[in-house]
Design an enzyme around this catalytic site. Structure first.
Site, PDB file in Angstrom:
ATOM      1  N   ARG A  61       0.832  -1.212   0.000  1.00 16.19           N
ATOM      2  CA  ARG A  61       0.000   0.000   0.000  1.00 16.19           C
ATOM      3  C   ARG A  61       0.865   1.259   0.000  1.00 16.19           C
ATOM      4  NH1 ARG A  61      -4.178  -0.559   4.756  1.00 16.19           N
ATOM      5  NH2 ARG A  61      -5.179   1.211   3.745  1.00 16.19           N
ATOM      6  N   CYS A 111       9.100  -1.250  22.989  1.00 20.64           N
ATOM      7  CA  CYS A 111       9.110  -0.078  23.878  1.00 20.64           C
ATOM      8  C   CYS A 111       8.043   0.955  23.514  1.00 20.64           C
ATOM      9  CB  CYS A 111      10.487   0.586  23.881  1.00 20.64           C
ATOM     10  SG  CYS A 111      10.840   1.576  22.410  1.00 20.64           S
ATOM     11  N   ASP A 130      -3.268   7.979   4.984  1.00 20.92           N
ATOM     12  CA  ASP A 130      -2.432   8.161   3.792  1.00 20.92           C
ATOM     13  C   ASP A 130      -1.520   9.387   3.832  1.00 20.92           C
ATOM     14  OD1 ASP A 130      -4.151  10.346   3.205  1.00 20.92           O
ATOM     15  OD2 ASP A 130      -5.451   9.083   1.985  1.00 20.92           O
ATOM     16  N   CYS A 147       7.091   0.630  17.879  1.00 19.30           N
ATOM     17  CA  CYS A 147       7.897  -0.467  18.408  1.00 19.30           C
ATOM     18  C   CYS A 147       7.034  -1.412  19.247  1.00 19.30           C
ATOM     19  CB  CYS A 147       9.029   0.097  19.255  1.00 19.30           C
ATOM     20  SG  CYS A 147      10.066  -1.202  19.970  1.00 19.30           S
ATOM     21  N   THR A 162     -16.942   9.849   3.660  1.00 20.94           N
ATOM     22  CA  THR A 162     -16.911   8.669   4.525  1.00 20.94           C
ATOM     23  C   THR A 162     -18.271   7.987   4.485  1.00 20.94           C
ATOM     24  OG1 THR A 162     -16.655   7.860   6.792  1.00 20.94           O
ATOM     25  CG2 THR A 162     -17.240  10.172   6.558  1.00 20.94           C
ATOM     26  N   SER A 163     -18.216   6.663   4.435  1.00 25.64           N
ATOM     27  CA  SER A 163     -19.482   5.927   4.423  1.00 25.64           C
ATOM     28  C   SER A 163     -20.077   5.896   5.832  1.00 25.64           C
ATOM     29  CB  SER A 163     -19.270   4.519   3.882  1.00 25.64           C
ATOM     30  OG  SER A 163     -18.192   3.890   4.538  1.00 25.64           O
ATOM     31  N   HIS A 208      -6.923   6.960  12.871  1.00 25.27           N
ATOM     32  CA  HIS A 208      -6.481   5.587  12.574  1.00 25.27           C
ATOM     33  C   HIS A 208      -4.978   5.470  12.338  1.00 25.27           C
ATOM     34  CE1 HIS A 208     -10.888   4.710  11.236  1.00 25.27           C
ATOM     35  NE2 HIS A 208     -10.746   4.711  12.534  1.00 25.27           N
ATOM     36  N   ASN A 228     -20.442  14.046  -0.481  1.00 23.92           N
ATOM     37  CA  ASN A 228     -20.253  12.664  -0.903  1.00 23.92           C
ATOM     38  C   ASN A 228     -21.020  12.475  -2.208  1.00 23.92           C
ATOM     39  OD1 ASN A 228     -20.368   9.672  -0.976  1.00 23.92           O
ATOM     40  ND2 ASN A 228     -19.757   9.799   1.177  1.00 23.92           N
TER      41      ASN A 228
HETATM   42  N1  LIG Z   1      -7.010   6.899   2.237  1.00 26.33           N
HETATM   43  C1  LIG Z   1      -6.921   6.080   3.297  1.00 26.33           C
HETATM   44  O1  LIG Z   1      -6.085   6.287   4.157  1.00 26.33           O
HETATM   45  C2  LIG Z   1      -7.887   4.931   3.397  1.00 26.33           C
HETATM   46  C3  LIG Z   1      -8.337   4.280   2.251  1.00 26.33           C
HETATM   47  C4  LIG Z   1      -9.242   3.217   2.412  1.00 26.33           C
HETATM   48  C5  LIG Z   1      -9.693   2.866   3.688  1.00 26.33           C
HETATM   49  N2  LIG Z   1      -9.239   3.498   4.777  1.00 26.33           N
HETATM   50  C6  LIG Z   1      -9.749   3.105   6.116  1.00 26.33           C
HETATM   51  O2  LIG Z   1     -10.900   2.339   5.924  1.00 26.33           O
HETATM   52  C7  LIG Z   1     -12.024   2.770   6.663  1.00 26.33           C
HETATM   53  C8  LIG Z   1     -13.039   3.175   5.633  1.00 26.33           C
HETATM   54  O3  LIG Z   1     -13.989   4.079   6.058  1.00 26.33           O
HETATM   55  P1  LIG Z   1     -14.280   5.369   5.211  1.00 26.33           P
HETATM   56  O4  LIG Z   1     -15.656   5.780   5.558  1.00 26.33           O
HETATM   57  O5  LIG Z   1     -13.167   6.325   5.358  1.00 26.33           O
HETATM   58  O6  LIG Z   1     -14.213   4.936   3.694  1.00 26.33           O
HETATM   59  P2  LIG Z   1     -15.158   4.023   2.834  1.00 26.33           P
HETATM   60  O7  LIG Z   1     -14.283   3.404   1.811  1.00 26.33           O
HETATM   61  O8  LIG Z   1     -15.995   3.159   3.681  1.00 26.33           O
HETATM   62  O9  LIG Z   1     -16.148   5.058   2.138  1.00 26.33           O
HETATM   63  C9  LIG Z   1     -15.716   5.987   1.200  1.00 26.33           C
HETATM   64  C10 LIG Z   1     -16.817   6.991   0.989  1.00 26.33           C
HETATM   65  O10 LIG Z   1     -16.304   7.990   0.144  1.00 26.33           O
HETATM   66  C11 LIG Z   1     -17.275   8.320  -0.812  1.00 26.33           C
HETATM   67  N3  LIG Z   1     -16.553   8.873  -1.966  1.00 26.33           N
HETATM   68  C12 LIG Z   1     -16.034   8.230  -3.046  1.00 26.33           C
HETATM   69  N4  LIG Z   1     -15.439   9.087  -3.878  1.00 26.33           N
HETATM   70  C13 LIG Z   1     -15.557  10.311  -3.305  1.00 26.33           C
HETATM   71  C14 LIG Z   1     -15.146  11.620  -3.673  1.00 26.33           C
HETATM   72  N5  LIG Z   1     -14.460  11.842  -4.815  1.00 26.33           N
HETATM   73  N6  LIG Z   1     -15.443  12.660  -2.858  1.00 26.33           N
HETATM   74  C15 LIG Z   1     -16.130  12.459  -1.714  1.00 26.33           C
HETATM   75  N7  LIG Z   1     -16.556  11.246  -1.319  1.00 26.33           N
HETATM   76  C16 LIG Z   1     -16.266  10.182  -2.096  1.00 26.33           C
HETATM   77  C17 LIG Z   1     -18.019   7.033  -1.072  1.00 26.33           C
HETATM   78  O11 LIG Z   1     -19.301   7.278  -1.622  1.00 26.33           O
HETATM   79  C18 LIG Z   1     -18.069   6.431   0.320  1.00 26.33           C
HETATM   80  O12 LIG Z   1     -19.214   6.904   1.021  1.00 26.33           O
HETATM   81  C19 LIG Z   1     -11.519   3.865   7.526  1.00 26.33           C
HETATM   82  O13 LIG Z   1     -11.350   3.293   8.765  1.00 26.33           O
HETATM   83  C20 LIG Z   1     -10.149   4.264   6.956  1.00 26.33           C
HETATM   84  O14 LIG Z   1      -9.182   4.388   7.967  1.00 26.33           O
HETATM   85  C21 LIG Z   1      -8.339   4.530   4.661  1.00 26.33           C
HETATM   86 ZN   LIG Z   2      11.723   0.226  20.774  1.00 29.71          ZN
END
Ligand SMILES: NC(=O)c1ccc[n+]([C@@H]2O[C@H](COP(=O)([O-])OP(=O)(O)OC[C@H]3O[C@@H](n4cnc5c(N)ncnc54)[C@H](O)[C@@H]3O)[C@@H](O)[C@H]2O)c1
Ligand SMILES: [Zn+2]
Length: 250
Positions: free
Chosen positions: A76, A136, A110, A133, A195-196, A125, A220
């Site tokens: 990733r 420690c 990210d 670590c 976010t979903s 997250h 969204n």
């Molecule tokens: N970028 C990252 O760091 C990353 C990527 C994937 C998952 N995750 C992790 O997975 C979990 C997923 O939950 P989540 O709710 O963040 O993501 P999710 O994948 O569950 O949902 C993504 C949401 O974003 C919406 N979406 C898609 N394209 C979009 C855009 N261009 N603009 C605005 N909205 C858009 C979708 O309709 C959906 O509702 C979290 O805990 C997160 O930490 C993180």
């Molecule tokens: Zn250490």
């Protein structure tokens, strides 16, 4: 109310807000090319090497096969290092200085908010470019990609590390959620972006904001479980909608 663009009324609400909090999810990074987990169309990632991502990113997998967990994160990291922030991230970085209080709460690991210039970030997250670590508990930046060592060794004690990311089956880092909750409760305007809203406890933040009297604006391309709670859902992509709050002055 459901809209497809930022109206004058929304801009007025934005301009008169004093305490603003924003919760972002994977969707804010979708236009940068980061795969989301649930929905959002083109870039959803369910599995890697035949295993569901929920299994790879779990506390259980870390306990049984930490090398595989690092390999999965290494993969990733390799995808992420090529990606850049999009106009949605930049808009949020610019909002930071506009209000009396501003909190940016993200579920993303990210680092793209920071890359866009956001400074006061509450990362619920963790961060994929940090390691922790196992001996420690020191956390340290681990930016080499691909990894030179699996696992990367602690800079303080030389012990093995893990990604400093919250895995399925783990609780959130101490203190961060409490600060996020405080910001949500004190907000008079709360944004839920990309976010979903199904992952708890992050999903409870809009509820805390609502109970504290905030207006809720959701951004969204699809309606979500939060839409019922939101005063306004702006249907659209974060990178197209967020810049409109500042640039579309009528
Ligand atoms: N970028 C990252 O760091 C990353 C990527 C994937 C998952 N995750 C992790 O997975 C979990 C997923 O939950 P989540 O709710 O963040 O993501 P999710 O994948 O569950 O949902 C993504 C949401 O974003 C919406 N979406 C898609 N394209 C979009 C855009 N261009 N603009 C605005 N909205 C858009 C979708 O309709 C959906 O509702 C979290 O805990 C997160 O930490 C993180
Ligand atoms: Zn250490």
């Amino acid at each position: 109310m459901v809209l497809t663009e930022v109206t004058g009324e929304l801009i007025h609400i934005f301009d008169s807000a004093r305490n603003v909090a924003v919760l972002t999810g994977a969707g804010v990074s979708a236009e940068s090319g980061v795969p989301t987990f649930r929905g959002g169309g083109d870039a959803t990632m369910w599995s890697w090497r035949g295993r569901p991502v929920t299994e790879l990113s779990s506390a259980e997998m870390l306990a049984t096969d930490p090398t595989l967990v690092w390999e999965w994160f290494d993969y990733r990291r390799g995808l992420l290092k090529e990606l850049s922030p999009n106009p949605g991230h930049y808009a949020l970085a610019e909002w930071e200085g506009r209000f009396e209080n501003f909190a940016l709460i993200t579920q993303n690991i990210d680092d793209l908010h920071r890359a866009a210039g956001s400074m006061n970030l509450l990362e619920l997250h963790g961060n994929i470019w940090r390691a922790r670590c196992l001996r420690c508990s020191s956390t340290f930046e681990a930016r080499e990609s691909p990894l030179e060592q699996n696992p990367p060794l602690c800079l303080v004690c030389g012990g093995p590390s893990r990604p400093d990311v919250v895995l399925f089956g783990e609780s959130l880092p101490e203190g961060v959620f409490e600060r996020a909750e405080e910001a949500a409760s004190r907000a008079d305007l709360f944004f839920v972006i990309g976010t979903s809203a199904v992952v708890y406890p992050a999903a409870s933040l809009p509820i805390a904001a609502k109970q504290g009297g905030a207006r809720i604006i959701e951004v969204n391309p699809e309606r979500t479980d939060i839409s019922i709670l939101a005063d306004v859902t702006v249907l659209g992509r974060a990178g197209e909608i967020l810049p409109q709050f500042v640039t579309q002055r009528g």
